[in-house]
Write an enzyme that holds these catalytic residues in place. Structure first.
Site, PDB file in Angstrom:
ATOM      1  N   SER A  45      46.433  33.707  41.756  1.00 49.08           N
ATOM      2  CA  SER A  45      45.194  34.327  41.313  1.00 49.08           C
ATOM      3  C   SER A  45      44.021  33.352  41.438  1.00 49.08           C
ATOM      4  O   SER A  45      43.754  32.828  42.511  1.00 49.08           O
ATOM      5  CB  SER A  45      45.364  34.844  39.884  1.00 49.08           C
ATOM      6  OG  SER A  45      44.357  35.776  39.563  1.00 49.08           O
ATOM      7  N   ASP A 160      48.115  40.781  41.932  1.00 49.65           N
ATOM      8  CA  ASP A 160      47.937  39.440  41.366  1.00 49.65           C
ATOM      9  C   ASP A 160      49.249  38.669  41.190  1.00 49.65           C
ATOM     10  O   ASP A 160      50.202  39.153  40.590  1.00 49.65           O
ATOM     11  CB  ASP A 160      47.250  39.584  39.999  1.00 49.65           C
ATOM     12  CG  ASP A 160      46.648  38.289  39.515  1.00 49.65           C
ATOM     13  OD1 ASP A 160      47.413  37.365  39.179  1.00 49.65           O
ATOM     14  OD2 ASP A 160      45.407  38.201  39.461  1.00 49.65           O
TER      15      ASP A 160
END
Length: 311
Positions: A45, A160
């Site tokens: 991320s 993510d």
């Protein structure tokens, strides 16, 4: 200190955590200042975005400046709702920004070996991206479910990486790192509602301050306590707070389990101050968060030096 004959390869695993990812910059600043050469970087991320920038050769001064110049209008534009079917935002603005920084760079061509970690939405597997367009890899790794539209990658649907690898130590070791510095910037659960403090508390505080006065406010307090029930229980959290707190608890458990399964040699956990104002406004705290990351890494330097000396 730097890699050299007999010196182990040092890697950093930069974790997910949204705005708190500014602390990654502080960690990297300390390593650079101490002459500690980074030989591998893995990120999930926001950790992938910061790590990818450093692996690509962007000066730390430039990366820090990008954080520091973040403004509320920029954030609103990045998270601008387009209401696509698979996410609050299409992520197009984020991708445009990444392309302005990285152009057409590829993961396998970066100055430092790098991996961006994403999550396969269909299987829940971690997908370690070690080659391909850098912008697309970073966009996939940072596709927060519900916020940004997922990314298609070789027949997979990616979101993510922080969902399954909050601190990607395993991916960092796969890049050849012998000593891994894991940086955990994930948020922790906090009390979902504050302790109740209402009119009664303020009245009591004022009367206590006057206890030495001749008209005996202490007796007035006893009188009030005898006739009014004082609320002592905390209020229940609202729906959003309840869901957010539940997600944080799950993320915390996943992080702890993964770190036990794939422990780093050095674990850096910045001590973030509690802030009010919501997820987006946290990005405006970048200067403070960078400093928090610096302090956290500085605290771990003695352990790192000792570890390198032993090896």
């Amino acid at each position: 200190m730097s890699d050299g004959p007999g010196r182990p390869r040092i890697g950093v695993a930069l974790g997910s955590g949204g705005a708190r990812g500014a602390a990654h910059v502080g960690v990297l600043k300390v390593l650079a200042r101490e002459g500690i050469e980074v030989s591998a970087i893995a990120g999930s991320s926001i950790g992938a975005i910061v790590g990818g920038a450093y692996a690509a050769g962007l000066p730390l001064e430039r990366i820090e400046e990008e954080w520091r110049k973040t403004s509320l209008p920029q954030l609103v534009k990045t998270f601008l709702p387009t209401f696509p079917r698979s996410g609050f935002s299409s992520g197009a603005e984020l991708e445009r920004y990444l392309r302005s920084v990285f152009s057409d760079m590829r993961v396998e061509d970066l100055r430092i070996p790098f991996a961006a970690v994403a999550t396969d939405l269909d299987t829940g597997e971690a997908v370690v991206i070690k080659e391909g367009p850098l912008v697309r890899a970073l966009r996939a790794s940072a596709s927060i479910p519900g916020i940004f539209r997922p990314v298609r990658w070789d027949g997979r649907i990616l979101v993510d990486g922080g969902l399954v690898e909050p601190v990607p130590v395993r991916a960092c070791r796969e890049l050849g790192a012998e000593v891994v510095i894991g940086v955990d910037v994930g948020p922790r659960p906090v009390p979902s509602t504050p302790e109740r403090r209402g009119l009664w508390d303020e009245l009591e505080e004022r009367l206590r301050a006057l206890e030495d006065r001749p008209w005996m406010p202490a007796s007035l307090l006893e009188f009030l306590e005898a006739r009014f029930e004082r609320p002592r229980e905390r209020p229940l959290p609202g729906l959003f707070s309840l869901l957010n707190q539940s997600a944080l608890i799950l993320l915390q458990e996943i992080t702890e389990l993964k770190l036990k399964l794939w422990p780093p040699d050095i674990l850096v956990r910045p001590d973030f101050p509690r802030k009010e104002g919501g997820y987006v406004r946290e990005y405006l705290n970048a200067p403070e968060y960078i400093s928090v990351g610096e302090r956290a890494m500085e605290e771990q330097l003695p352990r790192l030096r000792e570890l390198l000396a032993r090896r």
